[in-house]
Design a protein around this motif. Structure first.
Motif, short mmCIF file in Angstrom:
data_model
loop_
_atom_site.label_atom_id
_atom_site.label_comp_id
_atom_site.label_asym_id
_atom_site.label_seq_id
_atom_site.Cartn_x
_atom_site.Cartn_y
_atom_site.Cartn_z
N ARG A 1 2.56 9.63 -12.84
CA ARG A 1 1.90 10.51 -11.86
C ARG A 1 0.67 9.83 -11.28
NH1 ARG A 1 3.09 14.42 -15.74
NH2 ARG A 1 0.96 14.38 -16.52
N GLU A 2 -0.09 9.16 -12.13
CA GLU A 2 -1.29 8.46 -11.65
C GLU A 2 -0.92 7.32 -10.71
OE1 GLU A 2 -5.33 6.49 -13.52
OE2 GLU A 2 -4.02 7.67 -14.81
N ILE A 3 0.16 6.61 -11.02
CA ILE A 3 0.64 5.55 -10.14
C ILE A 3 1.04 6.13 -8.79
CG2 ILE A 3 2.58 3.96 -9.75
CD1 ILE A 3 2.43 3.30 -12.75
N GLU A 4 1.75 7.25 -8.82
CA GLU A 4 2.17 7.89 -7.57
C GLU A 4 0.97 8.29 -6.73
OE1 GLU A 4 4.44 11.97 -6.39
OE2 GLU A 4 5.31 10.80 -8.03
N LEU B 1 -2.02 6.92 -6.78
CA LEU B 1 -2.65 5.71 -6.26
C LEU B 1 -1.84 5.12 -5.11
CD1 LEU B 1 -3.95 3.98 -9.49
CD2 LEU B 1 -5.32 4.82 -7.58
N GLU B 2 -0.51 5.19 -5.21
CA GLU B 2 0.32 4.70 -4.12
C GLU B 2 0.07 5.51 -2.85
OE1 GLU B 2 4.14 4.97 -6.02
OE2 GLU B 2 4.17 2.81 -6.46
N GLN C 1 -5.60 -1.47 -9.52
CA GLN C 1 -5.39 -0.34 -10.42
C GLN C 1 -3.91 -0.05 -10.59
OE1 GLN C 1 -7.65 2.88 -8.75
NE2 GLN C 1 -9.52 2.31 -9.83
N LEU C 2 -3.18 -0.09 -9.50
CA LEU C 2 -1.75 0.16 -9.54
C LEU C 2 -1.05 -0.86 -10.43
CD1 LEU C 2 -0.98 1.63 -6.23
CD2 LEU C 2 0.93 1.27 -7.72
N ALA C 3 -1.39 -2.12 -10.26
CA ALA C 3 -0.77 -3.18 -11.07
C ALA C 3 -1.06 -2.96 -12.55
CB ALA C 3 -1.27 -4.54 -10.61
N ARG C 4 -2.30 -2.60 -12.85
CA ARG C 4 -2.69 -2.34 -14.25
C ARG C 4 -1.88 -1.18 -14.81
NH1 ARG C 4 -5.91 1.35 -16.38
NH2 ARG C 4 -6.77 1.95 -14.38
N LEU C 5 -1.78 -0.10 -14.04
CA LEU C 5 -1.04 1.07 -14.51
C LEU C 5 0.45 0.80 -14.66
CD1 LEU C 5 -2.86 3.84 -12.47
CD2 LEU C 5 -2.96 3.48 -14.93
N ARG C 6 0.98 0.01 -13.76
CA ARG C 6 2.41 -0.33 -13.88
C ARG C 6 2.68 -1.11 -15.16
NH1 ARG C 6 3.02 -1.62 -7.66
NH2 ARG C 6 3.81 0.39 -6.96
N ARG D 1 -11.40 -3.94 0.85
CA ARG D 1 -11.89 -3.92 -0.53
C ARG D 1 -11.32 -2.71 -1.28
NH1 ARG D 1 -16.44 -5.76 2.13
NH2 ARG D 1 -17.41 -3.70 2.21
N VAL D 2 -11.27 -1.55 -0.62
CA VAL D 2 -10.70 -0.35 -1.25
C VAL D 2 -9.22 -0.56 -1.54
CG1 VAL D 2 -10.11 2.08 -0.86
CG2 VAL D 2 -12.39 1.25 -0.27
N ILE D 3 -8.51 -1.12 -0.58
CA ILE D 3 -7.07 -1.37 -0.76
C ILE D 3 -6.85 -2.35 -1.90
CG2 ILE D 3 -5.06 -2.45 0.31
CD1 ILE D 3 -5.99 -1.10 2.96
N ALA D 4 -7.64 -3.40 -1.99
CA ALA D 4 -7.50 -4.37 -3.07
C ALA D 4 -7.77 -3.72 -4.43
CB ALA D 4 -8.46 -5.55 -2.85
N MET D 5 -8.78 -2.84 -4.49
CA MET D 5 -9.09 -2.14 -5.73
C MET D 5 -7.92 -1.23 -6.13
SD MET D 5 -11.83 0.86 -6.55
CE MET D 5 -10.85 1.88 -5.45
#
Length: 88
Positions: free
Chosen positions: A53-56, A58-59, A35-40, A27-31
């Motif tokens: 930076r936020e994407i990095e 989250l990655e 978030q990553l997809a949204r930020l991208r 569930r955490v990984i899916a969340m």
């Protein structure tokens, strides 16, 4: 030798606990992936450096979660193997 003889008495509880841990981490990984997809999708305009930076971050969090997911499973498998060897 039957499979039950090899398994520790609390194997069912251990398996259920591991499944619960895996479900929680999934569930955490899916969340994090969402978030990553949204930020991208948002990485354009003047704030793109901040988003990058936020994407990095989250990655990195996603990689940590994946590693954290595998570690207890490997440890339990290793411990189970050691227990079996000790019984011999």
């Amino acid at each position: 030798m039957s499979q039950d003889a090899v398994l520790p008495p609390d194997a069912e509880a251990q398996i259920a606990g591991l499944k619960a841990q895996i479900d929680a981490r999934d569930r955490v990984i899916a969340m994090l992936r969402a978030q990553l997809a949204r930020l991208r999708r948002m990485t354009f305009g003047t704030s793109s450096e901040k988003l990058a930076r936020e994407i990095e971050q989250l990655e990195l969090a996603l990689e940590e979660q994946a590693a954290y997911l595998i570690e207890p499973i490997v440890t339990r498998i290793r411990d189970a193997g050691n227990d079996r060897r000790a019984e011999r």
